[in-house]
Design an enzyme around this catalytic site. Sequence first.
Site, mmCIF file in Angstrom:
data_model
loop_
_atom_site.group_PDB
_atom_site.id
_atom_site.type_symbol
_atom_site.label_atom_id
_atom_site.label_comp_id
_atom_site.label_asym_id
_atom_site.label_seq_id
_atom_site.Cartn_x
_atom_site.Cartn_y
_atom_site.Cartn_z
ATOM 1 N N TYR A 84 0.840 -1.211 0.000
ATOM 2 C CA TYR A 84 0.000 0.000 0.000
ATOM 3 C C TYR A 84 0.879 1.267 0.000
ATOM 4 C CZ TYR A 84 -3.750 3.161 1.614
ATOM 5 O OH TYR A 84 -4.670 4.184 1.736
ATOM 6 N N LYS A 119 1.112 4.182 -2.860
ATOM 7 C CA LYS A 119 0.759 5.572 -2.546
ATOM 8 C C LYS A 119 1.950 6.515 -2.765
ATOM 9 C CE LYS A 119 -3.555 4.869 -1.570
ATOM 10 N NZ LYS A 119 -4.573 5.380 -2.503
#
Length: 247
Positions: free
Chosen positions: A156, A160
């Site tokens: 993640y 990002k």
Amino acid sequence: MKLLEGKTALVTGASKGIGRKIAETFAQHGANVAFTYLSSVEKGQALESELQMHGTKVKGYRSDASKFDEAEKLIGDIVTEFGTIDIVVNNAGITKDGLLLRMTEEQWDDVLAINLKSVFNVTKAASKIMMKNRKGVFINMSSVVGVQGNAGQANYAASKAGIVGFSKSVAKELGSRNIRTNVIAPGFIRTEMTDVLDPKVVEGWEQDIPLKRAGETEDVANACLFLASDLSSYITGQVISVCGGML
Ligand SMILES: NC(=O)c1ccc[n+]([C@@H]2O[C@H](COP(=O)([O-])OP(=O)(O)OC[C@H]3O[C@@H](n4cnc5c(N)ncnc54)[C@H](OP(=O)(O)O)[C@@H]3O)[C@@H](O)[C@H]2O)c1
């Protein structure tokens, strides 16, 4: 004052959470709103009728942002229906957490495809329209985790952080065409994505946030409204944290 009167916006991943609130806020501010969803079909359809009460044109599309061809088709369908696209919020995202040693290739690939490749897919397709118009706005949803990392979220965090590098590059490439690209990095925002967390863990986090509370979806939507509107006409290539001072 309606800040987005006459503009057409696309919000990806708007069946719930942050995306839903952005779509609602944009419609309240006079925008025509196209939005996408994937698995939450009923919620997506309900949102379409709900947003129509604001009196602007609204349409939901079932479309997987991680698929290049689907994103191209989506943008084509929106232009046919709405005539143009002025604002894109690349919001769709998922988590598939796990410590590195336990993280599977599938967990890595899914998160990178849905969180990062989706931003490439949709931005590439929509930028063609914006370049012709010689104006446009991209707002890409990153996270504080993309800036500072988080144990158990290597996939993640990488997705990002990738959004930040991608957006800063696109801001430089498309700035001369009057196309602005900015990033929002939310901190801990209360949504279905975070509802699954242990309340005791959440309480601990809240104590560490200088503003002593979790963020609400409207905190992020209001930042998006500012970045989508002409109030931010000299802002591009920036990362704005909406995190109660966490960063
Ligand atoms: N909540 C937080 O604390 C927080 C913090 C930092 C950043 N963010 C970021 O903010 C964004 C929204 O998060 P959220 O908390 O609102 O999450 P959420 O409540 O889980 O909503 C995610 C949305 O993304 C959609 N989506 C998922 N995969 C998709 C795909 N392949 N194609 C199109 N749409 C897809 C979902 O649609 P369906 O349900 O229809 O599949 C849903 O509408 C995400 O990018 C997330 O990483 C959230």
